[in-house]
Motif scaffolding. Structure first.
Motif: not given
Length: 244
Positions: A35-43, A223-228
């Motif tokens: 799923i995360m490979r398909q979704f833009k924000e996680t990819r 930053g990164l912790f929250i956005t991830a």
């Protein structure tokens, strides 16, 4: 291996209910990675969960892949404590010596915080993990890259702890690879009580201690912790029908 590389495994005895739970969580992790490979924000953030390879040997034995550079947070804590001149059990002994004569009913939240602050000040400073990693990873560029991966891994697994009510994330159950920053958890599955209800008693939804936040730095946490974590939540929400 047949490719000339060296691979490391744990030998693990099979316990039926634990093995089945591990298998289900591994399958769930594989689905989440897809799923995360398909979704833009996680990819675009290269978010991925570590899924160990499991090789069944027989009905009672299996091999669990591991990284030769991986250490548990408990190993890091023990080495760092001895380097500071403390026995790793000193905080526990101090806590017991303070509360042994107290009635549990009279042990207030303020008293618990006072004991916690005393342990932090005298025995477990916030920079134990940071000092250990700085000694093992001497290059500033490599250390920054390591922190980025480490922060996303803590964020993703922390979110899953909250989402699935998975507790008891003790130091010995969290292993980190010093080569990549990837994190693996042992016993990462739901616990049930005698009435088949989810048994979750942790006072916090996931582990984010002062040593972890000090190592990741406020820049990474804010930053990164929250956005991830937010990106993974969006991915799961978008593909919730796949998960169901």
């Amino acid at each position: 291996g047949s490719d000339g590389k060296t691979y490391h495994f744990f030998i693990q005895y099979v316990i039926s209910h634990v093995t089945r739970s591990d298998e289900r969580m591994s399958q769930f992790f594989v689905i989440l990675n897809d799923i995360m490979r398909q979704f833009k924000e996680t990819r675009k953030r290269d978010l991925v969960l570590e899924v160990p390879v499991v090789v069944p040997v027989n009905n009672r034995l299996r091999l669990l892949s591991t990284n030769a550079s991986s250490l548990s947070l408990e190993d890091i804590y023990e080495v760092s404590s001895r380097a500071e001149g403390h026995d790793p059990d000193d905080p526990l002994l101090l806590h017991r010596s303070i509360v042994k004569d107290l009635d549990p009913v009279t042990l207030t939240r303020e008293m618990k915080i006072k004991i916690f602050d005393q342990i932090k000040t005298e025995m477990v400073p916030d920079n134990l993990l940071s000092k250990y990693m700085s000694k093992r990873i001497t290059s500033p560029d490599q250390l920054f890259a390591f922190k980025k991966v480490f922060t996303t891994q803590i964020s993703l697994t922390g979110y899953l702890c909250y989402l699935l009510n998975i507790g008891e994330r003790h130091l010995n159950k969290i292993r980190v690879s010093l080569n990549s920053g990837r994190i693996t958890h042992s016993d990462f599955f739901l616990q049930y009580n005698s009435k088949s209800a989810v048994d979750f008693h942790d006072p916090v939804p996931f582990r984010l201690t002062p040593n972890l936040t000090a190592f990741m730095t406020p820049f990474m946490v804010d930053g990164l912790f929250i956005t991830a974590m937010h990106s993974m939540n969006l991915a799961i929400y978008k593909y919730q029908e796949v998960i169901k």
